[in-house]
Design a protein around this motif. Structure first.
Motif, PDB file in Angstrom:
ATOM      1  N   ARG A  53      85.093  28.619  41.659  1.00  0.00           N
ATOM      2  CA  ARG A  53      85.430  29.234  42.949  1.00  0.00           C
ATOM      3  C   ARG A  53      86.923  29.531  43.048  1.00  0.00           C
ATOM      4  NH1 ARG A  53      81.377  25.415  44.983  1.00  0.00           N
ATOM      5  NH2 ARG A  53      83.031  23.924  45.453  1.00  0.00           N
ATOM      6  N   LEU A  54      87.712  28.761  42.327  1.00  0.00           N
ATOM      7  CA  LEU A  54      89.164  28.985  42.323  1.00  0.00           C
ATOM      8  C   LEU A  54      89.566  30.132  41.399  1.00  0.00           C
ATOM      9  CD1 LEU A  54      90.314  25.252  42.231  1.00  0.00           C
ATOM     10  CD2 LEU A  54      90.706  26.856  44.118  1.00  0.00           C
ATOM     11  N   GLY A  55      88.620  30.630  40.592  1.00  0.00           N
ATOM     12  CA  GLY A  55      88.913  31.763  39.716  1.00  0.00           C
ATOM     13  C   GLY A  55      89.626  31.402  38.432  1.00  0.00           C
ATOM     14  N   ILE A  56      89.520  30.147  37.990  1.00  0.00           N
ATOM     15  CA  ILE A  56      90.154  29.746  36.733  1.00  0.00           C
ATOM     16  C   ILE A  56      89.434  30.423  35.560  1.00  0.00           C
ATOM     17  CG2 ILE A  56      90.703  27.793  35.212  1.00  0.00           C
ATOM     18  CD1 ILE A  56      92.320  27.730  37.739  1.00  0.00           C
ATOM     19  N   ASP A  57      90.204  31.032  34.652  1.00  0.00           N
ATOM     20  CA  ASP A  57      89.647  31.690  33.463  1.00  0.00           C
ATOM     21  C   ASP A  57      89.500  30.652  32.350  1.00  0.00           C
ATOM     22  OD1 ASP A  57      89.026  33.163  31.220  1.00  0.00           O
ATOM     23  OD2 ASP A  57      90.490  34.738  31.607  1.00  0.00           O
ATOM     24  N   PRO A  58      88.278  30.374  31.876  1.00  0.00           N
ATOM     25  CA  PRO A  58      88.119  29.345  30.840  1.00  0.00           C
ATOM     26  C   PRO A  58      88.701  29.738  29.488  1.00  0.00           C
ATOM     27  CG  PRO A  58      86.044  30.473  31.227  1.00  0.00           C
ATOM     28  CD  PRO A  58      86.986  30.948  32.294  1.00  0.00           C
ATOM     29  N   ASP A  59      88.894  31.019  29.262  1.00  0.00           N
ATOM     30  CA  ASP A  59      89.408  31.465  27.965  1.00  0.00           C
ATOM     31  C   ASP A  59      90.921  31.585  27.930  1.00  0.00           C
ATOM     32  OD1 ASP A  59      86.897  31.792  26.596  1.00  0.00           O
ATOM     33  OD2 ASP A  59      86.529  33.470  27.961  1.00  0.00           O
ATOM     34  N   SER A  60      91.515  31.802  29.059  1.00  0.00           N
ATOM     35  CA  SER A  60      92.981  31.932  29.075  1.00  0.00           C
ATOM     36  C   SER A  60      93.519  31.372  30.379  1.00  0.00           C
ATOM     37  CB  SER A  60      93.405  33.398  28.918  1.00  0.00           C
ATOM     38  OG  SER A  60      92.830  34.190  29.951  1.00  0.00           O
ATOM     39  N   GLY A  61      93.213  30.093  30.574  1.00  0.00           N
ATOM     40  CA  GLY A  61      93.708  29.433  31.772  1.00  0.00           C
ATOM     41  C   GLY A  61      95.217  29.537  31.866  1.00  0.00           C
ATOM     42  N   PRO A  62      95.763  29.766  33.054  1.00  0.00           N
ATOM     43  CA  PRO A  62      97.205  29.924  33.178  1.00  0.00           C
ATOM     44  C   PRO A  62      97.943  28.641  32.839  1.00  0.00           C
ATOM     45  CG  PRO A  62      96.211  29.636  35.340  1.00  0.00           C
ATOM     46  CD  PRO A  62      95.087  29.742  34.358  1.00  0.00           C
ATOM     47  N   PRO A  63      99.180  28.745  32.331  1.00  0.00           N
ATOM     48  CA  PRO A  63      99.959  27.518  32.121  1.00  0.00           C
ATOM     49  C   PRO A  63     100.189  26.838  33.459  1.00  0.00           C
ATOM     50  CG  PRO A  63     101.347  29.470  31.918  1.00  0.00           C
ATOM     51  CD  PRO A  63      99.940  29.956  32.001  1.00  0.00           C
ATOM     52  N   PRO A  64     100.169  25.517  33.483  1.00  0.00           N
ATOM     53  CA  PRO A  64     100.335  24.830  34.762  1.00  0.00           C
ATOM     54  C   PRO A  64     101.686  25.122  35.390  1.00  0.00           C
ATOM     55  CG  PRO A  64     100.504  23.283  32.930  1.00  0.00           C
ATOM     56  CD  PRO A  64     100.039  24.578  32.352  1.00  0.00           C
ATOM     57  N   ARG A  65     101.695  25.168  36.711  1.00  0.00           N
ATOM     58  CA  ARG A  65     102.951  25.336  37.428  1.00  0.00           C
ATOM     59  C   ARG A  65     103.842  24.133  37.151  1.00  0.00           C
ATOM     60  NH1 ARG A  65     104.749  23.886  42.676  1.00  0.00           N
ATOM     61  NH2 ARG A  65     102.704  23.029  43.238  1.00  0.00           N
ATOM     62  N   THR A  66     105.117  24.383  36.930  1.00  0.00           N
ATOM     63  CA  THR A  66     106.051  23.311  36.586  1.00  0.00           C
ATOM     64  C   THR A  66     107.220  23.299  37.563  1.00  0.00           C
ATOM     65  OG1 THR A  66     105.460  23.532  34.261  1.00  0.00           O
ATOM     66  CG2 THR A  66     107.476  22.316  34.756  1.00  0.00           C
ATOM     67  N   ALA A  67     107.535  22.126  38.073  1.00  0.00           N
ATOM     68  CA  ALA A  67     108.626  21.972  39.030  1.00  0.00           C
ATOM     69  C   ALA A  67     109.976  22.062  38.327  1.00  0.00           C
ATOM     70  CB  ALA A  67     108.497  20.626  39.743  1.00  0.00           C
ATOM     71  N   ARG A  68     110.988  22.453  39.082  1.00  0.00           N
ATOM     72  CA  ARG A  68     112.357  22.432  38.567  1.00  0.00           C
ATOM     73  C   ARG A  68     112.804  20.990  38.376  1.00  0.00           C
ATOM     74  NH1 ARG A  68     113.404  25.605  43.161  1.00  0.00           N
ATOM     75  NH2 ARG A  68     114.776  23.908  43.838  1.00  0.00           N
ATOM     76  N   LEU A  69     113.835  20.794  37.556  1.00  0.00           N
ATOM     77  CA  LEU A  69     114.294  19.437  37.266  1.00  0.00           C
ATOM     78  C   LEU A  69     114.752  18.711  38.522  1.00  0.00           C
ATOM     79  CD1 LEU A  69     116.241  19.837  33.890  1.00  0.00           C
ATOM     80  CD2 LEU A  69     114.071  18.644  34.293  1.00  0.00           C
ATOM     81  N   ASP A  70     115.432  19.429  39.437  1.00  0.00           N
ATOM     82  CA  ASP A  70     115.895  18.769  40.659  1.00  0.00           C
ATOM     83  C   ASP A  70     114.711  18.371  41.542  1.00  0.00           C
ATOM     84  OD1 ASP A  70     115.465  21.557  41.074  1.00  0.00           O
ATOM     85  OD2 ASP A  70     116.554  21.453  42.975  1.00  0.00           O
ATOM     86  N   GLU A  71     113.645  19.207  41.549  1.00  0.00           N
ATOM     87  CA  GLU A  71     112.450  18.865  42.317  1.00  0.00           C
ATOM     88  C   GLU A  71     111.733  17.665  41.696  1.00  0.00           C
ATOM     89  OE1 GLU A  71     111.168  23.299  43.953  1.00  0.00           O
ATOM     90  OE2 GLU A  71     110.462  22.623  41.976  1.00  0.00           O
TER      91      GLU A  71
END
Length: 435
Positions: A53-71
């Motif tokens: 339902r979230l639309g995740i692609d099983p073949d090319s899932g996006p790289p996970p979101r990554t926080a900045r170092l200060d965050e």
């Protein structure tokens, strides 16, 4: 410490390699719409439904979101788990090194705050984004032990092709959530991850035990802090002739003077003044103490109309209570969030039997419902009425929902919540959503 029965990824007596091959066939068949050669475990099947339902692609899932170092640094500092990180490391890092695993500790949103363990597997983690600062909730990376354990609120092991995204099929991971022992609030999770060849059923029991030890240690730290505050305030308490409470910075009660003790009060977010209206106490004076506050109810204080916002739009539910003298925020447990949502739907009230049916699909859990609502009413005194259970008529209630109906309390299995997610039941009047 007793270990409950855990839902491990490998059935008893099954060859791990054969099972991994079977799971890959199940994955291929399920995603192509063909009949599957075997059934998925319910926890995995439910997770796959959510990430579809979230639309995740099983073949090319996006790289996970990554926080900045200060965050990342800010979130590490703010995490209560930082206080028990040495205990977690002592328990898991040697095991992770020997078993060719890495140990991961996350916050409630699935952000990896700390990573330790095997250098070789850390290199593997680098390639799939299993790094500090990355978010591994289901919305970011699909079905995985971290995201799924946080979604369902219990320990989860995910093996090979049980991962929704194909580039994670080389991994096996086991994760257990860590809750605040004081109120059940989700704080984060402890995970161990390694190559599929290192899978072992006992890994899930290990991380669950370590998570429980971390919670016990957090409880001990809290008791020590309250005892220290009690001692600091002892001379002041001895001279008081009127009702008062000594509470810590989060509102947990260390001592009560000339009044019935309450477990916790909701303190205003901003405490610059000397007075504030507090749920269940009315108008109070607030005087700072080292590590806490002296709270004195004013005899003439009246309870003022209050607005309540139940926010279900983020990874962790919250309740904000606004009065004339400030605003308070409380993090309810998953069960309490379900109850508050149902009371927002049924402003006229709900009996214990009705709530039992709503939550469990049966009217036979009245004792459990009453016990949980007693806890809710202690936390949100003056806001929840009884006979029937309902929000006070003087309270204005708003509910903030997630961006899609399917995201409404995604870990909940309560029949009434499932009906709302599927559009079969009404939602609260005035509910704001992103869809």
């Amino acid at each position: 410490m007793s270990i409950p029965s855990l839902d491990t990824a490998l059935p008893a007596g099954v060859d791990a390699r054969e099972h991994a091959r079977l799971l890959r066939r199940v994955h291929d068949a399920a995603l192509s719409g063909r009949p599957t050669p075997a059934s998925l475990r319910p926890v995995v099947e439910d997770s796959w439904a959510r990430v579809r339902r979230l639309g995740i692609d099983p073949d090319s899932g996006p790289p996970p979101r990554t926080a900045r170092l200060d965050e990342l640094h800010r979130d590490r500092t703010a995490s209560p788990i930082a206080e028990v990180l040495p205990l977690i490391r002592r328990a898991l890092v040697p095991v992770a090194d020997q078993a060719d695993h890495i140990m991961l500790v996350t916050d409630a949103a699935g952000q990896i705050l700390w990573r330790d363990g095997s250098h070789r597997v850390r290199s593997v983690g680098d390639r799939v984004g299993l790094v500090e600062g990355a978010f591994w909730n289901e919305a970011s990376t699909g079905t995985n032990a971290i995201g799924t354990a946080l979604a369902v609120g219990r320990p989860v092991q995910i093996y090979s092709a049980e991962h929704y995204v194909r580039n994670l099929h080389t991994l096996t991971c086991a994760c257990a959530p860590v809750h605040d022992p004081r109120d059940g609030r989700l704080l984060g999770a402890v995970d161990v991850t390694g190559p599929v060849s290192t899978v072992h059923p006992s890994t899930l029991a290990l991380v669950h035990t370590v998570a429980r030890l971390a919670e016990a240690h957090l409880q001990s730290i809290h008791h020590t802090h309250l005892e220290r505050l009690r001692s600091v305030a002892a001379p002041l308490r001895a001279g008081l002739n009127e009702p008062a409470l000594v509470v810590d910075e989060s509102g947990w009660t260390a001592a009560a003077v000339h009044m019935e003790p309450v477990r916790r009060i909701l303190l205003p977010r901003h405490r610059g003044g000397t007075g504030a209206w507090l749920p269940s106490l009315g108008e109070c004076s607030l005087e700072p103490l080292p590590g806490g506050w002296l709270v004195r109810p004013r005899p003439s204080g009246e309870r003022t109309p209050t607005s309540v916002t139940v926010d279900l739009s983020g990874p962790e539910p919250s309740v904000s209570v606004a009065g004339d003298s400030g605003e308070w925020t409380h993090r309810p447990s998953p069960r309490h969030a379900e109850m508050l949502l149902l009371l927002a739907v049924h402003r006229g009230g709900r009996t214990a039997r009705q709530l039992s049916q709503d939550l469990f699909g049966s009217p036979d859990h009245v004792v459990t419902v009453r016990a949980e609502l007693s806890r809710v009413r202690r936390q949100l005194g003056g806001i929840i009425e009884s006979r029937p259970y309902r929000f006070s008529d003087a309270v204005r209630v708003r509910v903030h929902a997630p961006g899609t109906p399917e995201g409404l309390l995604p870990g909940s299995t309560a029949p009434a919540v499932l009906d709302m997610r599927e559009g079969r039941a009404e939602t609260p009047a005035g509910m704001t959503t992103g869809y």
